[in-house]
Scaffold this active site. Structure first.
Site, PDB file in Angstrom:
ATOM      1  N   ARG B  44      -1.146 -30.539  32.612  1.00 20.89           N
ATOM      2  CA  ARG B  44      -1.679 -30.579  31.252  1.00 20.89           C
ATOM      3  C   ARG B  44      -2.979 -31.387  31.303  1.00 20.89           C
ATOM      4  NH1 ARG B  44      -1.975 -35.492  31.819  1.00 20.89           N
ATOM      5  NH2 ARG B  44      -2.705 -35.598  29.693  1.00 20.89           N
ATOM      6  N   GLY B  45      -3.640 -31.473  30.154  1.00 23.21           N
ATOM      7  CA  GLY B  45      -4.940 -32.142  30.117  1.00 23.21           C
ATOM      8  C   GLY B  45      -6.004 -31.063  30.077  1.00 23.21           C
ATOM      9  N   ALA B  46      -6.807 -31.068  29.030  1.00 21.45           N
ATOM     10  CA  ALA B  46      -7.754 -29.964  28.830  1.00 21.45           C
ATOM     11  C   ALA B  46      -8.629 -29.689  30.053  1.00 21.45           C
ATOM     12  CB  ALA B  46      -8.593 -30.222  27.577  1.00 21.45           C
ATOM     13  N   ARG B  87      -1.801 -21.989  25.915  1.00 24.66           N
ATOM     14  CA  ARG B  87      -2.016 -23.119  25.005  1.00 24.66           C
ATOM     15  C   ARG B  87      -3.314 -22.876  24.240  1.00 24.66           C
ATOM     16  NH1 ARG B  87      -0.707 -28.872  27.049  1.00 24.66           N
ATOM     17  NH2 ARG B  87      -0.202 -28.956  24.825  1.00 24.66           N
ATOM     18  N   GLN B 192       3.095 -39.034  27.556  1.00 24.93           N
ATOM     19  CA  GLN B 192       2.071 -39.035  28.613  1.00 24.93           C
ATOM     20  C   GLN B 192       1.523 -40.438  28.873  1.00 24.93           C
ATOM     21  OE1 GLN B 192       2.089 -36.976  25.969  1.00 24.93           O
ATOM     22  NE2 GLN B 192       1.285 -34.944  26.453  1.00 24.93           N
ATOM     23  N   ASP B 233      -9.519 -32.316  23.394  1.00 26.42           N
ATOM     24  CA  ASP B 233      -9.130 -30.971  23.833  1.00 26.42           C
ATOM     25  C   ASP B 233     -10.116 -29.915  23.344  1.00 26.42           C
ATOM     26  OD1 ASP B 233      -6.561 -32.693  23.801  1.00 26.42           O
ATOM     27  OD2 ASP B 233      -6.155 -31.005  25.133  1.00 26.42           O
ATOM     28  N   ASN B 243      -7.548 -33.611  19.439  1.00 26.35           N
ATOM     29  CA  ASN B 243      -6.984 -34.328  20.579  1.00 26.35           C
ATOM     30  C   ASN B 243      -5.501 -34.562  20.313  1.00 26.35           C
ATOM     31  OD1 ASN B 243      -7.366 -35.635  23.178  1.00 26.35           O
ATOM     32  ND2 ASN B 243      -7.090 -37.584  22.129  1.00 26.35           N
ATOM     33  N   LYS B 244      -4.812 -35.088  21.282  1.00 27.75           N
ATOM     34  CA  LYS B 244      -3.365 -35.319  21.227  1.00 27.75           C
ATOM     35  C   LYS B 244      -2.925 -35.865  19.872  1.00 27.75           C
ATOM     36  CE  LYS B 244      -0.959 -34.597  23.672  1.00 27.75           C
ATOM     37  NZ  LYS B 244      -0.353 -33.240  23.482  1.00 27.75           N
TER      38      LYS B 244
END
Lengths: 339, 339
Positions: B44-46, B87, B192, B233, B243-244
């Site tokens: 994960r992680g853009a 996603r 995370q 993101d 973002n998250k």
């Protein structure tokens, strides 16, 4: 049953660490056993802890073999000292102990002490339920039909002897046909919202949605919150409110979104001896509550965590405080005691 | 090793669902396997997802038995279509696919396509590391010796191919001797922060304290946060940042406490085709991520939960955006592309 009850020479309480998996009762036969139940949060919630502490002294008196008044008073003082060491932030526990010790000291002999202590403990429990119903009545006026209430932690029957503070207001408004719905934050680390609030509301058929604490800003930005209702563990003379960690963040977000932020708490939560929130001691709990969830380790070994159990919401962020004596601005707290 | 690597005809990546318990690698032999690894957040992680998507196409090309150019392009398009469904919020994955498909379409035959696709996938990965190091250099200027940085989610080596965006800035500042310390939010529901950020920083000897998401307001009120650094993101043309989930709440709290709020992201995260945050699709993930932690059910059965994976922080709450091309105000994003 109520959250906590004096039965014979024991205190019986719902084990809140087991919910929502199972509804299990715990029997405490001494002040020491009850102190441990408080420390590990088998029972929690500031108003419930007033009753728990009072009942712990009742059990002490009921089981005491003291030959005389002085001896029994010493035993009660020792039990109270132990209970005072359990949790420092909520004031109700201290108030409960004070009230019971006062009636004990006014009694003339062992038999009278025993009767007075038991009577006062039961009285504190009954008063709590009555205060909650009154808060419900006063607070329900603040809610409109169809309102979505965001709440934090658990402020329901489980946080009190019965009925609840902030959730009591939701209950009262629902009974008036107002079709209130609830968004409950899960309330890390102990998850009182996910585990306890959701459980209570579901049992009663009140619509509830659980969110993580991190979603509060998002749901407010989506216009999904009409009102915030929270409880309190101690309210300072200036209206600053100590409540479950995360309350302050929610209050700031409520201000940003112009959502009213109401604190629902009995007058016994107001501590006029404390001028501002800065003077309220904040309990630091064991790191393991953050490091583990159930048996799952979520923080790597050797990494430091913080675990303050409460935070302070300054009076300026509090729209009103709902008490059993009525609804007041945080700056008008003292008016509640002038009568 | 890097977070994700193209090895032979496979992609090998660190399984982020296993951390911090164990450092385990996963090998993906097809775009479908990689799509699944993305969906269940093994990776994960853009920025990492740009490389992952590009490498998925490389694996598709390397293993293709296509007899001609048209057939291979069709296979690549099909793989890209599958990956696009993983996603929706982060834009980098889409950018990665676009770049690889473009070089594939420019190639003349199967052999050329294969070589071009592999070259571009490796190039995207290398570029990411290089961009992170440049962001680190630019961003480190914003930090003073001894600063305490609050960060959310994971923006480190694990969210990228290597080095990290917001954590890259911390790394760069530390290498300049600035003795930066980090407060990492645990970042429910997927944790995370607790699992990945704490693990990365501990391995590198960078001081880190983990807090629950609900503690952000409290630590800011105690003056314990000098700077907020988060990743992104997707950034809209007007500077709004997806973002998250939880980022928006932190941004509001940062404003309340006058703490600078910096977003660290490569220019590939900026999506000028999207005017404002409102147009960015917010991924809704499976309820089970909120209902369970590990194997422990924390929300009673039958209770509804929300699980938006991201939120939108409006540009007005963003102090500056740190990119590999320099640091700009959110209102000046377009200046980054005029050269």
């Amino acid at each position: 049953m109520r959250t906590i009850e004096l039965r014979g020479k024991s205190v019986v309480l719902i084990d809140q660490t087991r919910l929502p998996r199972e509804l299990r009762l715990v029997r405490c036969r001494s002040a020491e056993e009850l102190a441990k139940a408080i420390e590990c949060m088998q029972i929690r919630g500031a108003p419930a802890l007033a009753a728990a502490a009072a009942m712990a002294l009742a059990v002490t008196a009921l089981r005491s073999k003291a030959g005389g008044r002085a001896q029994m008073l010493r035993e009660l003082e020792a039990a109270a000292a132990r209970l005072r060491r359990t949790r420092p932030t909520g004031v109700n526990l201290f108030v409960g102990l004070k009230r019971v010790l006062r009636v004990a000291r006014s009694a003339r002999d062992v038999r009278e002490i025993r009767a007075a202590v038991v009577r006062e403990a039961k009285h504190i429990a009954d008063e709590d339920v009555e205060a909650n119903r009154r808060m419900g009545k006063h607070g329900a006026r603040l809610l409109k039909k169809g309102d979505i209430v965001l709440t934090h932690c658990n402020t329901g029957a489980l946080a009190t002897v019965d009925y609840g503070t902030a959730l009591g207001v939701v209950r009262a408004a629902r009974r008036q046909g107002k079709r209130i719905r609830v968004i409950a934050t899960e309330t890390r680390p102990f998850l009182q919202g996910a585990r306890l609030t959701a459980w209570e509301l579901k049992r009663e058929g009140i619509p509830v949605i659980v969110i993580t604490d991190s979603m509060v800003g998002h749901v407010m930005a989506q216009d999904e919150v009409d009102v915030v209702l929270v409880g309190a563990d101690r309210i300072a003379a200036n209206g600053d409110v100590a409540n479950k960690i995360g309350t302050y963040s929610i209050a700031v977000l409520a201000k940003e979104h112009r959502v009213p932020f109401y604190v629902v708490a009995p007058t016994s939560t107001i501590d006029l001896s404390v001028r501002s929130g800065r003077e309220i001691p904040i309990e630091q709990r064991n790191a393991s509550e953050v490091e583990f969830i159930g048996r799952t380790r979520v923080v790597p070994k050797g990494v430091r965590v913080l675990n303050p159990a409460f935070d302070i919401t300054p009076a300026r962020l509090v729209t009103s405080i709902v008490t059993e004596r009525g609804v007041v601005k945080p700056s008008e707290l003292k008016s509640l005691f002038k009568r």
